[in-house]
Write a protein that holds these residues in place. Sequence first.
Motif, PDB file in Angstrom:
ATOM      1  N   LEU A   1       2.125  37.556  63.401  1.00  0.00           N
ATOM      2  CA  LEU A   1       2.659  36.349  64.013  1.00  0.00           C
ATOM      3  C   LEU A   1       3.549  36.632  65.231  1.00  0.00           C
ATOM      4  O   LEU A   1       3.851  35.711  65.985  1.00  0.00           O
ATOM      5  CB  LEU A   1       3.419  35.530  62.964  1.00  0.00           C
ATOM      6  CG  LEU A   1       2.493  34.801  61.989  1.00  0.00           C
ATOM      7  CD1 LEU A   1       3.240  34.317  60.764  1.00  0.00           C
ATOM      8  CD2 LEU A   1       1.792  33.638  62.686  1.00  0.00           C
ATOM      9  N   ARG A   2       3.920  37.869  65.416  1.00  0.00           N
ATOM     10  CA  ARG A   2       4.666  38.210  66.625  1.00  0.00           C
ATOM     11  C   ARG A   2       3.793  38.064  67.876  1.00  0.00           C
ATOM     12  O   ARG A   2       4.313  38.026  68.993  1.00  0.00           O
ATOM     13  CB  ARG A   2       5.212  39.634  66.536  1.00  0.00           C
ATOM     14  CG  ARG A   2       6.403  39.773  65.602  1.00  0.00           C
ATOM     15  CD  ARG A   2       6.878  41.203  65.523  1.00  0.00           C
ATOM     16  NE  ARG A   2       7.807  41.397  64.413  1.00  0.00           N
ATOM     17  CZ  ARG A   2       8.080  42.569  63.861  1.00  0.00           C
ATOM     18  NH1 ARG A   2       7.502  43.667  64.331  1.00  0.00           N
ATOM     19  NH2 ARG A   2       8.924  42.657  62.848  1.00  0.00           N
ATOM     20  N   THR A   3       2.495  37.994  67.694  1.00  0.00           N
ATOM     21  CA  THR A   3       1.589  37.839  68.828  1.00  0.00           C
ATOM     22  C   THR A   3       1.402  36.371  69.214  1.00  0.00           C
ATOM     23  O   THR A   3       0.709  36.072  70.186  1.00  0.00           O
ATOM     24  CB  THR A   3       0.202  38.431  68.508  1.00  0.00           C
ATOM     25  OG1 THR A   3      -0.452  37.642  67.499  1.00  0.00           O
ATOM     26  CG2 THR A   3       0.328  39.861  68.007  1.00  0.00           C
ATOM     27  N   ARG A   4       2.013  35.455  68.464  1.00  0.00           N
ATOM     28  CA  ARG A   4       1.823  34.024  68.705  1.00  0.00           C
ATOM     29  C   ARG A   4       3.157  33.325  68.966  1.00  0.00           C
ATOM     30  O   ARG A   4       4.223  33.861  68.683  1.00  0.00           O
ATOM     31  CB  ARG A   4       1.145  33.368  67.486  1.00  0.00           C
ATOM     32  CG  ARG A   4      -0.203  33.956  67.107  1.00  0.00           C
ATOM     33  CD  ARG A   4      -1.224  33.878  68.244  1.00  0.00           C
ATOM     34  NE  ARG A   4      -1.423  32.539  68.734  1.00  0.00           N
ATOM     35  CZ  ARG A   4      -2.354  31.688  68.280  1.00  0.00           C
ATOM     36  NH1 ARG A   4      -3.154  32.057  67.281  1.00  0.00           N
ATOM     37  NH2 ARG A   4      -2.503  30.481  68.803  1.00  0.00           N
ATOM     38  N   GLU A   5       3.065  32.104  69.511  1.00  0.00           N
ATOM     39  CA  GLU A   5       4.238  31.269  69.729  1.00  0.00           C
ATOM     40  C   GLU A   5       3.943  29.859  69.229  1.00  0.00           C
ATOM     41  O   GLU A   5       2.871  29.597  68.672  1.00  0.00           O
ATOM     42  CB  GLU A   5       4.606  31.221  71.219  1.00  0.00           C
ATOM     43  CG  GLU A   5       5.165  32.530  71.761  1.00  0.00           C
ATOM     44  CD  GLU A   5       5.776  32.370  73.146  1.00  0.00           C
ATOM     45  OE1 GLU A   5       5.546  31.302  73.759  1.00  0.00           O
ATOM     46  OE2 GLU A   5       6.483  33.284  73.594  1.00  0.00           O
TER      47      GLU A   5
ATOM     48  N   ARG B   1       4.550  26.380  64.884  1.00  0.00           N
ATOM     49  CA  ARG B   1       3.452  26.919  64.086  1.00  0.00           C
ATOM     50  C   ARG B   1       4.044  27.341  62.749  1.00  0.00           C
ATOM     51  O   ARG B   1       4.949  28.176  62.706  1.00  0.00           O
ATOM     52  CB  ARG B   1       2.792  28.110  64.783  1.00  0.00           C
ATOM     53  CG  ARG B   1       2.006  27.716  66.031  1.00  0.00           C
ATOM     54  CD  ARG B   1       1.156  28.866  66.560  1.00  0.00           C
ATOM     55  NE  ARG B   1       0.502  28.489  67.799  1.00  0.00           N
ATOM     56  CZ  ARG B   1      -0.688  27.889  67.883  1.00  0.00           C
ATOM     57  NH1 ARG B   1      -1.354  27.608  66.768  1.00  0.00           N
ATOM     58  NH2 ARG B   1      -1.210  27.576  69.051  1.00  0.00           N
ATOM     59  N   ILE B   2       3.562  26.727  61.678  1.00  0.00           N
ATOM     60  CA  ILE B   2       4.016  27.085  60.335  1.00  0.00           C
ATOM     61  C   ILE B   2       2.885  27.799  59.612  1.00  0.00           C
ATOM     62  O   ILE B   2       1.708  27.436  59.752  1.00  0.00           O
ATOM     63  CB  ILE B   2       4.500  25.849  59.541  1.00  0.00           C
ATOM     64  CG1 ILE B   2       3.422  24.762  59.490  1.00  0.00           C
ATOM     65  CG2 ILE B   2       5.794  25.313  60.137  1.00  0.00           C
ATOM     66  CD1 ILE B   2       3.759  23.589  58.576  1.00  0.00           C
ATOM     67  N   SER B   3       3.239  28.824  58.854  1.00  0.00           N
ATOM     68  CA  SER B   3       2.235  29.649  58.183  1.00  0.00           C
ATOM     69  C   SER B   3       2.745  30.092  56.824  1.00  0.00           C
ATOM     70  O   SER B   3       3.955  30.239  56.614  1.00  0.00           O
ATOM     71  CB  SER B   3       1.907  30.900  59.029  1.00  0.00           C
ATOM     72  OG  SER B   3       1.574  30.564  60.361  1.00  0.00           O
ATOM     73  N   GLY B   4       1.804  30.315  55.911  1.00  0.00           N
ATOM     74  CA  GLY B   4       2.146  30.842  54.601  1.00  0.00           C
ATOM     75  C   GLY B   4       1.080  31.817  54.133  1.00  0.00           C
ATOM     76  O   GLY B   4      -0.073  31.764  54.588  1.00  0.00           O
TER      77      GLY B   4
ATOM     78  N   MET C   1       6.533  32.693  54.002  1.00  0.00           N
ATOM     79  CA  MET C   1       6.344  31.556  54.902  1.00  0.00           C
ATOM     80  C   MET C   1       6.976  31.894  56.243  1.00  0.00           C
ATOM     81  O   MET C   1       7.945  32.654  56.318  1.00  0.00           O
ATOM     82  CB  MET C   1       6.973  30.282  54.338  1.00  0.00           C
ATOM     83  CG  MET C   1       6.406  29.863  52.998  1.00  0.00           C
ATOM     84  SD  MET C   1       7.168  28.353  52.345  1.00  0.00           S
ATOM     85  CE  MET C   1       5.800  27.206  52.532  1.00  0.00           C
ATOM     86  N   SER C   2       6.412  31.309  57.314  1.00  0.00           N
ATOM     87  CA  SER C   2       6.884  31.603  58.661  1.00  0.00           C
ATOM     88  C   SER C   2       6.916  30.328  59.489  1.00  0.00           C
ATOM     89  O   SER C   2       6.116  29.409  59.270  1.00  0.00           O
ATOM     90  CB  SER C   2       5.942  32.611  59.330  1.00  0.00           C
ATOM     91  OG  SER C   2       6.132  32.652  60.737  1.00  0.00           O
ATOM     92  N   ILE C   3       7.850  30.294  60.415  1.00  0.00           N
ATOM     93  CA  ILE C   3       7.862  29.231  61.422  1.00  0.00           C
ATOM     94  C   ILE C   3       8.135  29.855  62.777  1.00  0.00           C
ATOM     95  O   ILE C   3       9.019  30.705  62.924  1.00  0.00           O
ATOM     96  CB  ILE C   3       8.890  28.125  61.094  1.00  0.00           C
ATOM     97  CG1 ILE C   3       8.797  26.980  62.122  1.00  0.00           C
ATOM     98  CG2 ILE C   3      10.304  28.669  60.983  1.00  0.00           C
ATOM     99  CD1 ILE C   3       9.537  25.716  61.710  1.00  0.00           C
TER     100      ILE C   3
ATOM    101  N   HIS D   1      10.936  32.976  62.446  1.00  0.00           N
ATOM    102  CA  HIS D   1      11.628  33.138  61.166  1.00  0.00           C
ATOM    103  C   HIS D   1      10.600  33.353  60.058  1.00  0.00           C
ATOM    104  O   HIS D   1       9.636  32.589  59.950  1.00  0.00           O
ATOM    105  CB  HIS D   1      12.469  31.904  60.847  1.00  0.00           C
ATOM    106  CG  HIS D   1      13.486  31.570  61.895  1.00  0.00           C
ATOM    107  ND1 HIS D   1      14.570  32.359  62.165  1.00  0.00           N
ATOM    108  CD2 HIS D   1      13.572  30.516  62.751  1.00  0.00           C
ATOM    109  CE1 HIS D   1      15.295  31.817  63.132  1.00  0.00           C
ATOM    110  NE2 HIS D   1      14.700  30.701  63.519  1.00  0.00           N
ATOM    111  N   THR D   2      10.830  34.373  59.250  1.00  0.00           N
ATOM    112  CA  THR D   2       9.956  34.655  58.104  1.00  0.00           C
ATOM    113  C   THR D   2      10.785  34.663  56.834  1.00  0.00           C
ATOM    114  O   THR D   2      11.886  35.232  56.796  1.00  0.00           O
ATOM    115  CB  THR D   2       9.245  36.015  58.270  1.00  0.00           C
ATOM    116  OG1 THR D   2       8.515  36.023  59.505  1.00  0.00           O
ATOM    117  CG2 THR D   2       8.275  36.251  57.124  1.00  0.00           C
TER     118      THR D   2
END
Length: 237
Positions: free
Chosen positions: A109-113, A124-127, A140-142, A156-157
Amino acid sequence: MNKLNIYDELKNNSYPGRGIVIGRSADGKNAVTAYFIMGRSVNSRNRVFVEDGDGIRTQAFDPSKLSDPHLIIYAPVRVLGNKTIVTNGDQTDTIYELMNQQMTFEQSLRTREFEDDAPNYTPRISGIIKTDNGDFNYAMSILKSDNGDPSSCLRHTFTYNSPKAGEGRFIHTYMGDGNPLPSFEGEPKLVEIPGGIDEFTNGLWNALNEDNKVSLFVRFIDLETGAVESRIVNKNN
């Protein structure tokens, strides 16, 4: 942290946007995830969830009304071995592909914004759920703009080990309706996960704002057998 009633949280927010819930079922036997989408525009509301292998994807309900597939057509759920990836955008594919190359969830996710939908700059929210020998952990990440400033991306993770029965975490894109839409703030909310898959699915769907809700996906993963049970609910049928 107070444990919140997930249904009340949804009923009291007319526009949480897109949301991810991850946790453990009330009986302790299943890893649980849910993902919902909402929409204010004709383009956003013109969508359904459909099965895609062991995951799902979005597609236009009426292709003639699809004005811009950018940011609304993607695979929210993909499975990589014992990992289930759930996100609100095409970063699902980024996570899948880079973790398949031995990068971590956070590194991927460091490659995305955040999304390029000024002036909202939707987060962008991810789990991700990882099952392992009858148990599981999740993260989870935002990715969000710095208080609306697109020159700075905040990443944030949050990681969770040994989840408790009947509990989960809930993260969504917006604090509520507005122009521009206010991004989610704080860490994922601690929420109850009541009942079995049908009770939970119906409870979530009924709690979402009637005018703005579009689609809902719920999955229970049996931690002993690995068996998967899923539900899809679409407003457009």
